[in-house]
Design an enzyme around this catalytic site. Structure first.
Site, PDB file in Angstrom:
ATOM      1  N   ASP A   1       0.772  -1.327   0.034  1.00 49.71           N
ATOM      2  CA  ASP A   1       0.185  -0.027   0.060  1.00 49.71           C
ATOM      3  C   ASP A   1       0.996   1.221  -0.039  1.00 49.71           C
ATOM      4  OD1 ASP A   1      -2.457   1.562  -0.094  1.00 49.71           O
ATOM      5  OD2 ASP A   1      -3.285   0.088   1.520  1.00 49.71           O
TER       6      ASP A   1
ATOM      7  N   ASP B  17      -9.400   3.563  -4.074  1.00 52.33           N
ATOM      8  CA  ASP B  17     -10.340   2.438  -3.523  1.00 52.33           C
ATOM      9  C   ASP B  17     -11.634   2.456  -4.001  1.00 52.33           C
ATOM     10  OD1 ASP B  17      -8.158   1.912  -1.902  1.00 52.33           O
ATOM     11  OD2 ASP B  17      -9.317   1.711   0.123  1.00 52.33           O
TER      12      ASP B  17
END
Ligand SMILES: *[C@@H]1O[C@H](CO)[C@@H](O)[C@H](O)[C@H]1NC(C)=O
Ligand SMILES: *[C@@H]1O[C@H](CO)[C@@H](O)[C@H](O)[C@H]1NC(C)=O
Ligand SMILES: *[C@@H]1O[C@H](CO)[C@@H](O)[C@H](O)[C@H]1NC(C)=O
Ligand SMILES: *[C@@H]1O[C@H](CO)[C@@H](O)[C@H](O)[C@H]1NC(C)=O
Length: 431
Positions: free
Chosen positions: A188, A243
């Site tokens: 991430d 996202d």
């Protein structure tokens, strides 16, 4: 007539035959698969419509991701509410539902598996309350089911949920993951100290490589620095967007953003428009049909994001559509894209992508607010306007016709997608 039998053997079948005919390779070679073979598209029209100029140019040759990864990830449904029981039960459910057999083989733990502090030797530790048996035990369990285990870290000081990140700890963390038997790393982008991703992501690639263990490397850089332009040399897949959320708007926006990078996908490295929301309840059945169809066609990773321990039959029907999965896993590995959807087409979109064996996958996607007829002339998607095609409906599981010539169309319900494979019905030489 059996049109399919006249097609050239698909690539995999040819290599399987060659393998059978040749003497067994020495054991050392068996561990290193050959680099993916890049196949040019058959006609100039196809090459113009489906630009593959960047396909296969940048490849991380770790032998993985020859087709997009499939599996499950904990985040979309569980977020931080995870523990070793849920992960084990999910592995069980992937097997008992038949999803594992269809190719969903990565069981990926997202953020929140680790303790908030590193240990005495600066090592990452699993959260003792939620993962008391440790990650190695979990990997053994998952491997025992014939599946693979994925884990999560961050190319920054902390993960998004403020667990320790791996920036400047790449070698130690990669060695630890490998020692646990981890098969996949999602990496991430939080708390990244403003350092460019082109600097932060390669060190983990090199660290994973030097463990000697094949570990799928999934970059989650949110598409900020156009990763399609550089990430092929770094990872096996790269997120192209922020996202996803479980809404029609989010899903459609993300599909459009991911579409832009179609020419960069190929065996070894894939654009990643984020994990599936199918089954999480925020979209209609028709919208989930579209989500799954378009993700499959775009050669997106198919990572289930719902609770597979508790699937409705409708959700299972979508996720286990073998014919749609085969489009995603086709060995040619060319990302499908939007071909029609402007001007007079408007919200009536046609997405398509070439498949091995001179076939074409076509999705009629109704993004209008009511039912619509979507009709196309075959040359518009790269097919020969005078040849006959056999058309298979991948949601009805039915061959509609062996003799489609010139145009094709169907009524598509609001927000739904119909998906087809067109195969030459007469002779391969004519397309
Ligand atoms: C593990 O997590 C699941 C899902 O959040 C939860 O339902 C369950 O109670 C948890 N189990 C334990 C032992 O904490
Ligand atoms: C490490 O990188 C080399 C060079 O690209 C490659 O041949 C090898 O397969 C990689 N090994 C692993 C374990 O990824
Ligand atoms: C299973 O899913 C249904 C909705 O499809 C939900 O109402 C129910 O609470 C879920 N059960 C569990 C045990 O999570
Ligand atoms: C689609 O075309 C068929 C046949 O012409 C017609 O009966 C139907 O009403 C049309 N559907 C829509 C939504 O326009």
């Amino acid at each position: 007539m059996e049109p399919v039998a006249r097609l050239p053997l698909p690539l995999l079948t040819v290599s399987a035959l060659l393998l059978l005919l040749s003497p067994p390779p020495p054991a050392a070679d068996a561990r290193v698969p050959p680099p993916p073979r890049i196949q040019p598209l058959a006609t100039a029209t196809l090459r113009r419509l489906y630009d593959t100029s960047n396909y296969g140019k940048l490849q991380l040759n770790n032998g993985l991701a020859l087709t997009p990864q499939m599996g499950w990830n904990s985040w979309n449904f569980f977020a931080c509410n995870i523990n070793e029981t849920v992960i084990r039960e999910t592995a069980d459910a992937l097997v008992s539902t038949g999803l594992a057999e269809l190719g969903y083989n990565y069981v990926n733990i997202d953020d929140c598996w680790s303790n908030v502090k590193r240990g005495k030797k600066d090592q990452l530790l699993p959260d003792p309350k939620t993962f008391p048996s440790g990650i190695k035990a979990l990997a053994d369990y998952v491997h025992g089911k014939g599946l693979k285990l994925g884990i999560y870290s961050d190319a920054g000081k902390f993960t998004c949920q403020v667990r320790p990140g791996s920036l400047y700890h790449e070698n130690d963390d990669a060695m630890l993951f490998a020692s646990w038997g981890v098969d996949y790393l999602k990496y991430d982008n939080c708390y990244n100290l403003g350092i460019k991703p082109q600097k932060r992501y390669p060190p983990m690639r090199d660290a994973l490589n030097s463990t000697g263990r094949q570990i799928f490397y999934s970059l989650c850089e949110w598409g900020e620095y156009d990763p399609a332009l550089w990430a092929g040399k770094v990872g096996n897949s790269w997120r192209t967007t922020g996202d996803i959320t479980d809404t029609w708007k989010s899903m459609t926006d993300i599909a459009d953003k991911n579409n832009k990078w179609a020419s960069y996908a190929g065996p070894g490295g894939w654009n990643d428009p984020d994990m599936l929301e199918v089954g999480n309840g925020g979209m209609t059945f028709a919208e989930y049909h579209s989500h799954f169809s378009i993700w499959a066609l775009m050669k997106a990773p198919l990572l289930i994001g719902c609770d597979v321990r508790n699937l409705t039959s409708e959700t299972l029907e979508i996720l286990s559509n073998k014919e749609v999965i085969q489009v995603n896993q086709d060995p040619l590995g060319v990302q499908g894209r939007r071909i029609l959807g402007e001007g007079k087409y408007g919200c009536r979109e046609v997405w398509a992508g070439p498949l091995s064996g001179n076939r074409l996958a076509v999705a009629l996607w109704n993004r209008c607010s009511e039912a619509a007829n979507i009709t196309m002339k075959l040359p518009a998607v790269g097919l020969d306007g005078s040849a006959a095609y056999s058309v298979r409906d991948l949601w009805k599981h039915e061959t509609l016709s062996e003799n489609v010539i010139g145009t094709f169309g169907a009524q598509v319900e609001v927000h739904d997608t119909k998906m087809y494979i067109f195969s030459p019905a007469v002779s391969v030489a004519s397309i």
